[in-house]
Scaffold this motif. Structure first.
Motif, PDB file in Angstrom:
ATOM      1  N   LYS A 367      12.573   8.206  23.003  1.00 59.67           N
ATOM      2  CA  LYS A 367      11.132   7.962  23.105  1.00 59.67           C
ATOM      3  C   LYS A 367      10.671   8.031  24.556  1.00 59.67           C
ATOM      4  O   LYS A 367       9.579   8.518  24.853  1.00 59.67           O
ATOM      5  N   LEU A 368      11.511   7.531  25.477  1.00 56.85           N
ATOM      6  CA  LEU A 368      11.163   7.583  26.898  1.00 56.85           C
ATOM      7  C   LEU A 368      11.123   9.031  27.381  1.00 56.85           C
ATOM      8  O   LEU A 368      10.192   9.435  28.089  1.00 56.85           O
ATOM      9  N   LYS A 369      12.102   9.823  26.991  1.00 58.62           N
ATOM     10  CA  LYS A 369      12.120  11.233  27.392  1.00 58.62           C
ATOM     11  C   LYS A 369      10.918  11.978  26.825  1.00 58.62           C
ATOM     12  O   LYS A 369      10.316  12.818  27.508  1.00 58.62           O
ATOM     13  N   GLU A 370      10.573  11.654  25.594  1.00 54.80           N
ATOM     14  CA  GLU A 370       9.412  12.296  24.977  1.00 54.80           C
ATOM     15  C   GLU A 370       8.135  11.955  25.743  1.00 54.80           C
ATOM     16  O   GLU A 370       7.274  12.823  25.960  1.00 54.80           O
ATOM     17  N   LEU A 371       8.012  10.695  26.155  1.00 57.45           N
ATOM     18  CA  LEU A 371       6.843  10.283  26.934  1.00 57.45           C
ATOM     19  C   LEU A 371       6.769  11.065  28.244  1.00 57.45           C
ATOM     20  O   LEU A 371       5.717  11.608  28.600  1.00 57.45           O
ATOM     21  N   TYR A 372       7.888  11.126  28.970  1.00 58.51           N
ATOM     22  CA  TYR A 372       7.914  11.869  30.229  1.00 58.51           C
ATOM     23  C   TYR A 372       7.514  13.329  30.016  1.00 58.51           C
ATOM     24  O   TYR A 372       6.735  13.908  30.777  1.00 58.51           O
ATOM     25  N   SER A 373       8.060  13.935  28.973  1.00 63.50           N
ATOM     26  CA  SER A 373       7.776  15.347  28.690  1.00 63.50           C
ATOM     27  C   SER A 373       6.289  15.546  28.406  1.00 63.50           C
ATOM     28  O   SER A 373       5.664  16.487  28.904  1.00 63.50           O
ATOM     29  N   ASN A 374       5.710  14.655  27.597  1.00 59.74           N
ATOM     30  CA  ASN A 374       4.291  14.757  27.273  1.00 59.74           C
ATOM     31  C   ASN A 374       3.431  14.584  28.514  1.00 59.74           C
ATOM     32  O   ASN A 374       2.408  15.288  28.683  1.00 59.74           O
ATOM     33  N   ILE A 375       3.823  13.671  29.388  1.00 64.39           N
ATOM     34  CA  ILE A 375       3.075  13.445  30.626  1.00 64.39           C
ATOM     35  C   ILE A 375       3.043  14.708  31.479  1.00 64.39           C
ATOM     36  O   ILE A 375       2.006  15.115  32.003  1.00 64.39           O
ATOM     37  N   LEU A 376       4.207  15.336  31.612  1.00 52.17           N
ATOM     38  CA  LEU A 376       4.290  16.531  32.442  1.00 52.17           C
ATOM     39  C   LEU A 376       3.532  17.701  31.823  1.00 52.17           C
ATOM     40  O   LEU A 376       2.882  18.481  32.527  1.00 52.17           O
ATOM     41  N   ASN A 377       3.581  17.804  30.500  1.00 57.08           N
ATOM     42  CA  ASN A 377       2.839  18.885  29.838  1.00 57.08           C
ATOM     43  C   ASN A 377       1.335  18.716  30.025  1.00 57.08           C
ATOM     44  O   ASN A 377       0.608  19.678  30.235  1.00 57.08           O
ATOM     45  N   GLU A 378       0.872  17.452  29.969  1.00 53.62           N
ATOM     46  CA  GLU A 378      -0.552  17.176  30.154  1.00 53.62           C
ATOM     47  C   GLU A 378      -0.991  17.472  31.579  1.00 53.62           C
ATOM     48  O   GLU A 378      -2.083  17.964  31.818  1.00 53.62           O
ATOM     49  N   SER A 379      -0.093  17.156  32.541  1.00 55.63           N
ATOM     50  CA  SER A 379      -0.481  17.338  33.952  1.00 55.63           C
ATOM     51  C   SER A 379      -0.413  18.794  34.374  1.00 55.63           C
ATOM     52  O   SER A 379      -1.050  19.172  35.337  1.00 55.63           O
TER      53      SER A 379
END
Length: 379
Positions: A367-379
């Motif tokens: 879940k933490l990795k997914e959050l990081y990935s989503n953050i980077l995709n959004e940015s």
């Protein structure tokens, strides 16, 4: 989900012990072991001298502050300067006081994550060294400041019920690490269940230290209580005053490292793990981290009968909830486990099964990795 590489993640704490299990062993070690570049900015401490770090994990040591005021002003600024120098993709903050530099970190082209370890508002309310009116005032002020400063952050929650305050957030719960050795370990190799209870974590009055201290006395020394975790000399003295026999404390005046705590869990076939807390607004909704650790090590739980806790141990059939204000109720629960070893064993087996299959860090790390990935995709 696989993160896009290269990725530079900076974890910052000016308050937590540098060997904090959630920050160092769960988050930083897990990320570094998968090949990501991880930096941890923490206060310098002698415990860092003997630790073996995985490749790609770098620790930056802050000067130890002279006092709380110095820490909030100068240590936080020192942490910011180091973080700016490293220049990360994601800044993962672990203390409320670091929120004061969150805007500056975002201007440094990084994304900011705030990790909510505690319900800080209710934590302030139970600080007995402050007068009650001052506690309530500071809690109200903190709540408003927190709301403002977290608006621009991605939020990670260590506890389910924090969703009530932060609905737009991601829970990454504090479940235990289950490595390959833990998966094949079995308590069948242990001797008979002992007549010792174990308590792990910080030893304080709010966490039931004085309630646990009474247990050997009202059970006529047929059981003992072994405390493992940081305990001030003041609290240790109060504990020993309540029960001169059947008490051991490992952690008076010092932090107990993770590997030492794991050995203690395994070195005895504990009768039960205790968490008999007095009622406080801060704890009554929490699913305590020690619950999951007890379960992993096949130790039945004896805890206060707060609704969330009672529902939890009953849903997994892994322990007994008792009235924290009723010594006889606690005595009956302990004697039940003593007199029914097979049922006590089954509670331990049930708890361990739940952790191996569901309540473990490996699932939360995804879940933490997914959050990081989503953050980077959004940015």
């Amino acid at each position: 989900m696989i993160l896009t590489k290269p990725l530079k993640i900076i974890h910052i704490s000016t308050v937590h012990h540098p060997l904090d299990t959630r920050i160092l062993y769960k988050q930083c070690f897990s990320l570094a072991n998968e090949g990501y570049e991880v930096h941890l900015i923490v206060q310098s401490h002698q415990d860092l001298q003997n630790i073996n770090l995985p490749d790609n994990l770098y620790i930056w040591k802050l000067n130890v502050p002279k006092n709380r005021f110095y820490r909030v002003i100068f240590t936080v600024w020192e942490a910011y300067k180091i973080a700016k120098k490293i220049d990360g993709d994601i800044y993962h903050l672990h203390d409320p006081e670091i929120l004061t530099i969150s805007t500056l970190l975002k201007k440094n082209n990084g994304q900011v994550v705030f990790d909510v370890h505690e319900d800080y508002e209710t934590s302030i309310k139970q600080k007995k060294y402050l007068s009650k009116p001052l506690r309530l005032l500071l809690a109200k002020i903190y709540k408003r400041i927190e709301k403002i400063l977290t608006k621009s952050c991605h939020l990670v929650l260590a506890e389910k019920y924090y969703k009530e305050k932060f609905p737009k957030s991601k829970t990454v719960l504090n479940y235990p690490i289950v490595n390959d050795n833990e998966k094949i370990r079995t308590n069948k190799q242990k001797k008979e269940r002992s007549n010792w209870l174990i308590y792990t974590g910080n030893v304080t009055e709010a966490r039931g230290a004085l309630y646990h201290a009474k247990i050997p006395k009202y059970l006529n020394s047929r059981v003992g209580v072994y405390f493992v975790g940081y305990c001030s000399e003041t609290i240790a003295k109060k504990i020993y005053e309540r029960s001169e026999i059947g008490i051991e404390i490992n952690g008076v005046g010092h932090y107990v490292p993770r590997d030492e705590m794991d050995k203690i869990y395994n070195n005895n076939n504990w009768l039960a793990g205790v968490a008999i807390f007095p009622w406080t607004e801060h704890y009554y909704k929490k699913e305590l981290t020690k619950f999951f650790e007890y379960m992993l090590h096949e130790i039945p739980i004896i805890c206060s009968n707060f609704k969330v806790w009672k529902d939890f141990v009953e849903s997994y059939n892994c322990g007994i909830a008792v009235d924290p204000e009723d010594d006889q109720d606690q005595k009956a629960a302990i004697e039940y486990l003593m007199n029914n070893p097979e049922e006590a064993k089954q509670m331990g087996v049930n708890g361990r099964k739940a952790v191996l299959e569901e309540l473990n860090w490996e699932n939360e790390f995804e879940k933490l990795k997914e959050l990081y990935s989503n953050i980077l995709n959004e940015s």
